[in-house]
Design a protein around this motif. Structure first.
Motif, mmCIF file in Angstrom:
data_model
loop_
_atom_site.group_PDB
_atom_site.id
_atom_site.type_symbol
_atom_site.label_atom_id
_atom_site.label_comp_id
_atom_site.label_asym_id
_atom_site.label_seq_id
_atom_site.Cartn_x
_atom_site.Cartn_y
_atom_site.Cartn_z
ATOM 1 N N ARG A 114 18.078 16.583 10.321
ATOM 2 C CA ARG A 114 18.775 17.071 9.118
ATOM 3 C C ARG A 114 19.612 15.968 8.483
ATOM 4 O O ARG A 114 19.618 15.803 7.259
ATOM 5 N N ILE A 115 20.312 15.194 9.298
ATOM 6 C CA ILE A 115 21.135 14.110 8.757
ATOM 7 C C ILE A 115 20.250 13.038 8.124
ATOM 8 O O ILE A 115 20.588 12.493 7.062
ATOM 9 N N GLN A 116 19.128 12.730 8.731
ATOM 10 C CA GLN A 116 18.215 11.738 8.149
ATOM 11 C C GLN A 116 17.634 12.228 6.830
ATOM 12 O O GLN A 116 17.475 11.442 5.893
ATOM 13 N N ASN A 117 17.344 13.516 6.730
ATOM 14 C CA ASN A 117 16.882 14.071 5.456
ATOM 15 C C ASN A 117 17.956 13.937 4.382
ATOM 16 O O ASN A 117 17.659 13.620 3.228
ATOM 17 N N GLN A 118 19.198 14.176 4.762
ATOM 18 C CA GLN A 118 20.295 14.022 3.803
ATOM 19 C C GLN A 118 20.435 12.559 3.390
ATOM 20 O O GLN A 118 20.749 12.272 2.227
ATOM 21 N N SER A 119 20.210 11.638 4.313
ATOM 22 C CA SER A 119 20.265 10.213 3.973
ATOM 23 C C SER A 119 19.197 9.850 2.956
ATOM 24 O O SER A 119 19.443 9.087 2.018
ATOM 25 N N MET A 120 18.005 10.382 3.137
ATOM 26 C CA MET A 120 16.930 10.112 2.174
ATOM 27 C C MET A 120 17.263 10.678 0.797
ATOM 28 O O MET A 120 16.991 10.047 -0.228
ATOM 29 N N MET A 121 17.870 11.862 0.757
ATOM 30 C CA MET A 121 18.282 12.450 -0.518
ATOM 31 C C MET A 121 19.363 11.590 -1.166
ATOM 32 O O MET A 121 19.350 11.380 -2.379
ATOM 33 N N ALA A 122 20.281 11.062 -0.369
ATOM 34 C CA ALA A 122 21.332 10.193 -0.899
ATOM 35 C C ALA A 122 20.737 8.912 -1.477
ATOM 36 O O ALA A 122 21.168 8.442 -2.538
ATOM 37 N N ILE A 123 19.746 8.338 -0.813
ATOM 38 C CA ILE A 123 19.087 7.135 -1.333
ATOM 39 C C ILE A 123 18.407 7.442 -2.661
ATOM 40 O O ILE A 123 18.485 6.649 -3.607
ATOM 41 N N LEU A 124 17.757 8.587 -2.733
ATOM 42 C CA LEU A 124 17.089 8.977 -3.976
ATOM 43 C C LEU A 124 18.098 9.125 -5.119
ATOM 44 O O LEU A 124 17.865 8.641 -6.230
ATOM 45 N N ILE A 125 19.211 9.757 -4.851
ATOM 46 C CA ILE A 125 20.251 9.921 -5.875
ATOM 47 C C ILE A 125 20.792 8.555 -6.291
ATOM 48 O O ILE A 125 21.006 8.292 -7.480
ATOM 49 N N VAL A 174 26.902 8.756 -10.485
ATOM 50 C CA VAL A 174 25.808 9.261 -9.652
ATOM 51 C C VAL A 174 25.381 8.193 -8.646
ATOM 52 O O VAL A 174 25.159 8.492 -7.466
ATOM 53 N N ALA A 175 25.286 6.950 -9.081
ATOM 54 C CA ALA A 175 24.912 5.866 -8.170
ATOM 55 C C ALA A 175 25.971 5.696 -7.078
ATOM 56 O O ALA A 175 25.635 5.535 -5.894
ATOM 57 N N ALA A 176 27.233 5.755 -7.461
ATOM 58 C CA ALA A 176 28.309 5.620 -6.474
ATOM 59 C C ALA A 176 28.303 6.793 -5.502
ATOM 60 O O ALA A 176 28.474 6.608 -4.286
ATOM 61 N N LEU A 177 28.078 7.994 -6.002
ATOM 62 C CA LEU A 177 28.026 9.173 -5.142
ATOM 63 C C LEU A 177 26.887 9.053 -4.135
ATOM 64 O O LEU A 177 27.066 9.323 -2.945
ATOM 65 N N GLY A 178 25.714 8.625 -4.597
ATOM 66 C CA GLY A 178 24.582 8.452 -3.690
ATOM 67 C C GLY A 178 24.861 7.410 -2.624
ATOM 68 O O GLY A 178 24.530 7.601 -1.452
ATOM 69 N N PHE A 179 25.485 6.294 -3.014
ATOM 70 C CA PHE A 179 25.786 5.242 -2.047
ATOM 71 C C PHE A 179 26.797 5.718 -1.004
ATOM 72 O O PHE A 179 26.617 5.483 0.199
ATOM 73 N N ILE A 180 27.847 6.387 -1.457
ATOM 74 C CA ILE A 180 28.873 6.874 -0.525
ATOM 75 C C ILE A 180 28.293 7.917 0.415
ATOM 76 O O ILE A 180 28.560 7.904 1.625
ATOM 77 N N TRP A 181 27.477 8.827 -0.129
ATOM 78 C CA TRP A 181 26.857 9.854 0.700
ATOM 79 C C TRP A 181 25.944 9.217 1.745
ATOM 80 O O TRP A 181 25.914 9.623 2.903
#
Length: 110
Positions: free
Chosen positions: A49-60, A89-96
């Motif tokens: 689940r955490i790895q899936n969230q990481s992939m979503m964060a990279i996409l964002i 949005v880019a900053a949010l994705g990077f922080i996430w």
């Protein structure tokens, strides 16, 4: 009737319960191998689940960066707002993504 901890998920349950309501472990027929297998599967699912969230964060992050560099923003107030949203949005994705990497490291240690 006493409250004890489930041997698999460590959540409080009644000592008279036949099945854990949290993780569905059969209390009567659970061997130590069954408990270890259940813990291993829960750990794997948590990491997944955490790895899936990481992939979503990279996409964002990638979408935000794309709009920052490829977006044709007019020199108006609306264009500045659109640019700021893209940067946000880019900053949010990077922080996430960074937070999820820390979560993965901590989950692997425990």
């Amino acid at each position: 009737m006493a409250i004890t901890n489930c041997p698999a998920c460590s959540k409080p349950i009644s000592d008279k319960a036949q099945v854990c309501p949290h993780c569905s472990l059969n209390m009567g027929g659970a061997s130590p191998e069954d408990i270890q297998r259940k813990l291993s599967m829960e750990r794997f699912q948590k990491l997944h689940r955490i790895q899936n969230q990481s992939m979503m964060a990279i996409l964002i992050f990638i979408v935000g960066i794309y709009f920052v560099f490829m977006g044709d923003f007019p020199d108006t107030e609306k264009g500045v707002l659109m640019y700021n949203i893209a940067v946000g949005v880019a900053a949010l994705g990077f922080i996430w993504y960074a937070v999820n990497r820390v979560r993965i490291t901590l989950a692997k240690r425990s």
